[in-house]
Every structure is written in C-alpha cells, then in structure tokens.
Motif scaffolding. Structure first.
Motif, short mmCIF file in Angstrom:
data_model
loop_
_atom_site.label_atom_id
_atom_site.label_comp_id
_atom_site.label_asym_id
_atom_site.label_seq_id
_atom_site.Cartn_x
_atom_site.Cartn_y
_atom_site.Cartn_z
N ASP A 1 0.84 -1.20 0.00
CA ASP A 1 0.00 0.00 0.00
C ASP A 1 0.87 1.24 0.00
N ILE A 2 0.70 2.08 -1.03
CA ILE A 2 1.39 3.37 -1.09
C ILE A 2 0.55 4.33 -0.26
N TYR A 3 1.02 4.62 0.95
CA TYR A 3 0.19 5.34 1.91
C TYR A 3 0.56 6.82 2.06
N ASP A 4 1.64 7.23 1.43
CA ASP A 4 2.02 8.65 1.51
C ASP A 4 2.91 8.98 0.31
N TYR A 5 2.80 10.20 -0.16
CA TYR A 5 3.69 10.67 -1.23
C TYR A 5 3.86 12.17 -1.13
N GLY A 6 4.86 12.68 -1.83
CA GLY A 6 5.09 14.11 -1.81
C GLY A 6 6.35 14.46 -2.58
N TYR A 7 6.87 15.64 -2.33
CA TYR A 7 8.09 16.05 -3.01
C TYR A 7 8.91 16.94 -2.09
N LEU A 8 10.21 16.95 -2.33
CA LEU A 8 11.13 17.76 -1.55
C LEU A 8 11.81 18.76 -2.48
N ASP A 9 11.60 20.04 -2.27
CA ASP A 9 12.31 21.06 -3.03
C ASP A 9 13.66 21.29 -2.36
N VAL A 10 14.72 20.87 -3.02
CA VAL A 10 16.06 21.01 -2.46
C VAL A 10 16.45 22.48 -2.37
N ASP A 11 17.06 22.85 -1.26
CA ASP A 11 17.55 24.22 -1.08
C ASP A 11 18.80 24.40 -1.94
N THR A 12 18.66 25.11 -3.03
CA THR A 12 19.78 25.32 -3.95
C THR A 12 20.31 26.75 -3.88
N SER A 13 20.08 27.43 -2.76
CA SER A 13 20.51 28.82 -2.63
C SER A 13 22.03 28.95 -2.51
N SER A 14 22.69 27.89 -2.05
CA SER A 14 24.14 27.92 -1.91
C SER A 14 24.82 27.81 -3.28
N ASN A 15 26.02 28.32 -3.37
CA ASN A 15 26.79 28.19 -4.60
C ASN A 15 27.46 26.82 -4.73
N TYR A 16 27.38 26.02 -3.67
CA TYR A 16 28.05 24.73 -3.65
C TYR A 16 27.06 23.58 -3.78
N GLN A 17 27.31 22.70 -4.74
CA GLN A 17 26.45 21.54 -4.92
C GLN A 17 26.48 20.64 -3.69
N GLY A 18 27.58 20.65 -2.98
CA GLY A 18 27.67 19.84 -1.76
C GLY A 18 26.61 20.22 -0.75
N ASP A 19 26.34 21.53 -0.65
CA ASP A 19 25.29 21.99 0.27
C ASP A 19 23.92 21.52 -0.18
N HIS A 20 23.70 21.48 -1.49
CA HIS A 20 22.42 20.99 -2.02
C HIS A 20 22.22 19.54 -1.62
N CYS A 21 23.28 18.76 -1.77
CA CYS A 21 23.21 17.32 -1.44
C CYS A 21 22.98 17.11 0.06
N ILE A 22 23.66 17.91 0.88
CA ILE A 22 23.49 17.80 2.33
C ILE A 22 22.05 18.09 2.72
N ASP A 23 21.47 19.13 2.10
CA ASP A 23 20.08 19.47 2.39
C ASP A 23 19.15 18.30 2.06
N LEU A 24 19.35 17.70 0.89
CA LEU A 24 18.53 16.55 0.49
C LEU A 24 18.72 15.39 1.45
N MET A 25 19.95 15.10 1.82
CA MET A 25 20.25 14.00 2.73
C MET A 25 19.57 14.21 4.09
N GLN A 26 19.61 15.42 4.60
CA GLN A 26 19.00 15.72 5.89
C GLN A 26 17.49 15.53 5.86
N ARG A 27 16.87 15.97 4.79
CA ARG A 27 15.41 15.90 4.70
C ARG A 27 14.94 14.47 4.47
N VAL A 28 15.70 13.71 3.68
CA VAL A 28 15.35 12.30 3.49
C VAL A 28 15.57 11.53 4.79
N SER A 29 16.63 11.87 5.51
CA SER A 29 16.91 11.22 6.80
C SER A 29 15.75 11.41 7.77
N GLU A 30 15.13 12.59 7.74
CA GLU A 30 13.98 12.86 8.62
C GLU A 30 12.81 11.95 8.28
#
Length: 210
Positions: free
Chosen positions: A25-54
C-alpha cells in the motif's frame, strides 16, 4: 516492511509503501524542493540527505528504492547534479545501514505502461515533453485506478500549485518495486485525492480522467 522510494532531482519525488507478503500500500507521497541557494552543490546534497533522513526516521523505513540515472548524449544539462543527488542518497542509505535498490528507468516505465516512451498519438495530444509524464499517469489510472489531483500544495505557502509530476513518476516506481521486485500483485494507493482546483490559467496539456 516500510519502503521509501525516491526520484532524485532538485524537486525530489518520494512515496512510502507498507508491504507484507501479499500486499503493498502506497500510503504517503510528496516532493522535496532542495535548497539550492548555496553556490556549492555539496550543500544541495546535504540538504537533500538531511530531509530524506527525517522521513526515514519518522516512518521507520527499512528499505530504500532509488531511480537510476540515464545520461543522454542529447541532453547533458544537469547530469552532474542529478548524479550527485543519487550518490548522496546512496551514501545516506549506507550511513543509516539501510539496504537500497536502484531502479532501472526503462524497466519501471515498461512495467507500468507497457512501453518506455509515449506513443506518437500521445505526443501529438499532449506535446512531446508533457507526454513523457502524462503517459505514465494515464497508465496508472487505466491499470491500477490510481487517481491524482490536478494540484500539489506548496511547501512554502501551503496553497495549491500546479501538480508536481515527480509524484506520478515516483508512485509508478513504487508500483514497479512492489510488483516486479517484491512480486506483490495486490498494490494499492490509499492517499486520498483532494478535489481538483480551478486555476486562472488552465493547462490543457494534462491527463483528464474519465
């Protein structure tokens, strides 16, 4: 088992599946808008990792499924970023000691829609680019009776915005993972679809339910 399916990008679609031996049963869905305000792609990845971890911790996720990435010779723009997001999620899964499966793009589309690309008729009806998403939405309706609203809720304002089709794709990936990889035939979508909303600018290039 709780499975988290991810379609990595700057707008990362996700869905959560509760499975047992006979049903999924697919009981939840949604989307995560990655914070891309930083000039560093590493920060974008960290933001995604933190939100997925939650999400993983909140739902006690036991397995993660991540869409693979296809490097097109015709469309190379953004390839390094999309590859980075996927690598970041692979690292996160390993850090959390959660097994993960990589989903082949052509395979999940063919399983869900019977083909990996839209037909000529679908391209003519919706346009070449929209058809890549809409033919999957049509297949989910015709084969599984999964209905989606014509809007998403903004993560910033909470108000309806144009529907994020990343959700359609990731739900289709969830169907593929459940049906082909886990071998489950009874697949359901229990997320309630809210009533459609009327936008001032009506987008004709959308799948209209019967």
């Amino acid at each position: 088992m709780i499975v988290l399916v991810l379609d990595p990008a700057a707008c990362t679609g996700y869905c959560l599946i509760k499975t047992d031996a006979n049903s999924a049963d697919i009981y939840d869905y949604g989307y995560l808008d990655v914070d891309t305000s930083s000039n560093y792609q590493g920060d974008h990845c960290i933001d995604l990792m933190q939100r997925v971890s939650e999400i993983v911790k909140k739902h006690n996720v036991e397995h993660i499924a991540i869409e693979d990435y296809f490097f097109s010779q015709r469309f190379a723009s953004g390839s390094n970023v999309n590859a980075a997001y996927r690598t970041a999620l692979h690292i996160l899964a390993c850090q959390l000691k959660i097994p993960y499966t990589i989903l082949n793009i052509s395979a999940w589309k063919t399983f869900v829609a019977g083909r990996s690309i839209p037909t000529k008729e679908q391209k003519k009806k919706w346009g070449a680019t929209p058809a890549k998403k809409l033919f999957i939405q049509q297949a989910l309706w015709e084969r599984w009776k999964f209905r989606f609203p014509n809007h998403s809720l903004s993560s910033k304002t909470g108000k309806p915005v144009t529907f994020k089709f990343d959700i359609v794709d990731v739900v289709a990936q969830g169907v593929y993972f459940s049906g082909l990889i886990l071998g489950i035939k009874n697949i359901s979508l229990s997320v309630a679809s809210p009533p459609d909303v009327i936008f001032k600018k009506y987008n004709k290039k959308q799948f209209i339910y019967p």
